[in-house]
Design an enzyme around this catalytic site. Structure first.
Site, PDB file in Angstrom:
ATOM      1  N   GLN A  94       0.850  -1.195   0.000  1.00 40.40           N
ATOM      2  CA  GLN A  94       0.000   0.000   0.000  1.00 40.40           C
ATOM      3  C   GLN A  94       0.881   1.238   0.000  1.00 40.40           C
ATOM      4  OE1 GLN A  94      -2.903   0.305   3.206  1.00 40.40           O
ATOM      5  NE2 GLN A  94      -3.838   2.140   2.305  1.00 40.40           N
ATOM      6  N   HIS A 100      -8.537   2.097  -0.900  1.00 44.97           N
ATOM      7  CA  HIS A 100      -8.970   1.983  -2.295  1.00 44.97           C
ATOM      8  C   HIS A 100      -9.001   0.518  -2.693  1.00 44.97           C
ATOM      9  CE1 HIS A 100      -4.629   2.656  -2.023  1.00 44.97           C
ATOM     10  NE2 HIS A 100      -4.496   1.802  -3.021  1.00 44.97           N
TER      11      HIS A 100
HETATM   12  P1  5GP Z   1      -1.515   0.999  -3.606  1.00 44.27           P
HETATM   13  O1  5GP Z   1      -0.085   0.729  -3.991  1.00 44.27           O
HETATM   14  O2  5GP Z   1      -1.588   1.998  -2.451  1.00 44.27           O
HETATM   15  O3  5GP Z   1      -2.346  -0.209  -3.389  1.00 44.27           O
HETATM   16  O4  5GP Z   1      -2.154   1.695  -4.887  1.00 44.27           O
HETATM   17  C1  5GP Z   1      -2.041   3.056  -5.158  1.00 44.27           C
HETATM   18  C2  5GP Z   1      -2.422   3.205  -6.603  1.00 44.27           C
HETATM   19  O5  5GP Z   1      -2.676   4.572  -6.847  1.00 44.27           O
HETATM   20  C3  5GP Z   1      -1.321   2.779  -7.580  1.00 44.27           C
HETATM   21  O6  5GP Z   1      -1.802   1.738  -8.420  1.00 44.27           O
HETATM   22  C4  5GP Z   1      -0.981   4.063  -8.336  1.00 44.27           C
HETATM   23  O7  5GP Z   1      -0.724   3.832  -9.707  1.00 44.27           O
HETATM   24  C5  5GP Z   1      -2.238   4.888  -8.146  1.00 44.27           C
HETATM   25  N1  5GP Z   1      -1.991   6.321  -8.152  1.00 44.27           N
HETATM   26  C6  5GP Z   1      -0.987   6.990  -7.525  1.00 44.27           C
HETATM   27  N2  5GP Z   1      -1.094   8.307  -7.746  1.00 44.27           N
HETATM   28  C7  5GP Z   1      -2.195   8.480  -8.527  1.00 44.27           C
HETATM   29  C8  5GP Z   1      -2.824   9.640  -9.077  1.00 44.27           C
HETATM   30  O8  5GP Z   1      -2.399  10.788  -8.896  1.00 44.27           O
HETATM   31  N3  5GP Z   1      -3.932   9.431  -9.839  1.00 44.27           N
HETATM   32  C9  5GP Z   1      -4.441   8.175 -10.065  1.00 44.27           C
HETATM   33  N4  5GP Z   1      -5.522   8.094 -10.839  1.00 44.27           N
HETATM   34  N5  5GP Z   1      -3.865   7.067  -9.552  1.00 44.27           N
HETATM   35  C10 5GP Z   1      -2.762   7.218  -8.780  1.00 44.27           C
END
Ligand code: 5GP
Ligand code: ZN
Length: 114
Positions: A94, A100
């Protein structure tokens, strides 16, 4: 939370490609897609992870999951199969600490293998 990226997307302060929006939940395309369909579904209220959301408002977590399914239907991947993932904690990958659901589909997603 003023310094939270996804709260800024909810507020319209950071642009995103929004695909669905309801009263309490919003869905937008991941900026770095890992599959042809890669949509993030979030509650508008700030909760750091699915662990806190489950403890604070399990009904809202249900809304996030319902919306994830509707995204899959809209994207046409419900028939072929899709994955819903909540990375929870830095050790699980994360990176954004506003809960999300990743909705992934449109390609083979055989995991775990075998
Ligand atoms: P995690 O790694 O926390 O599970 O997922 C975070 C997700 O947010 C990643 O897949 C990354 O590509 C996405 N993400 C990061 N910054 C942004 C942004 O500014 N806009 C969008 N639409 N996605 C983002
Ligand atoms: Zn937030």
């Amino acid at each position: 939370m003023s310094d939270c990226l996804f709260c800024k997307i909810v507020a319209g302060e950071v642009p995103a490609t929004i695909v669905r929006e309801g009263e309490r939940v919003v869905a937008f395309r991941d900026i770095n897609p890992q599959a042809p369909t890669h949509v993030l579904v979030i509650p508008k209220d700030h909760h750091p992870s699915v662990a806190e959301l489950a403890a604070a408002d399990v009904g809202l977590l249900g809304e996030v999951l319902g919306e994830a399914h509707r995204v899959a239907v809209d994207e046409g991947v419900d028939g072929t199969g899709y994955r819903v993932v909540f990375n929870t904690g830095a050790g699980a990958g994360q990176t954004v600490f506003h809960v999300h659901a990743h909705v992934l589909g449109g390609r083979g997603l055989n995991w775990p293998p075998g």
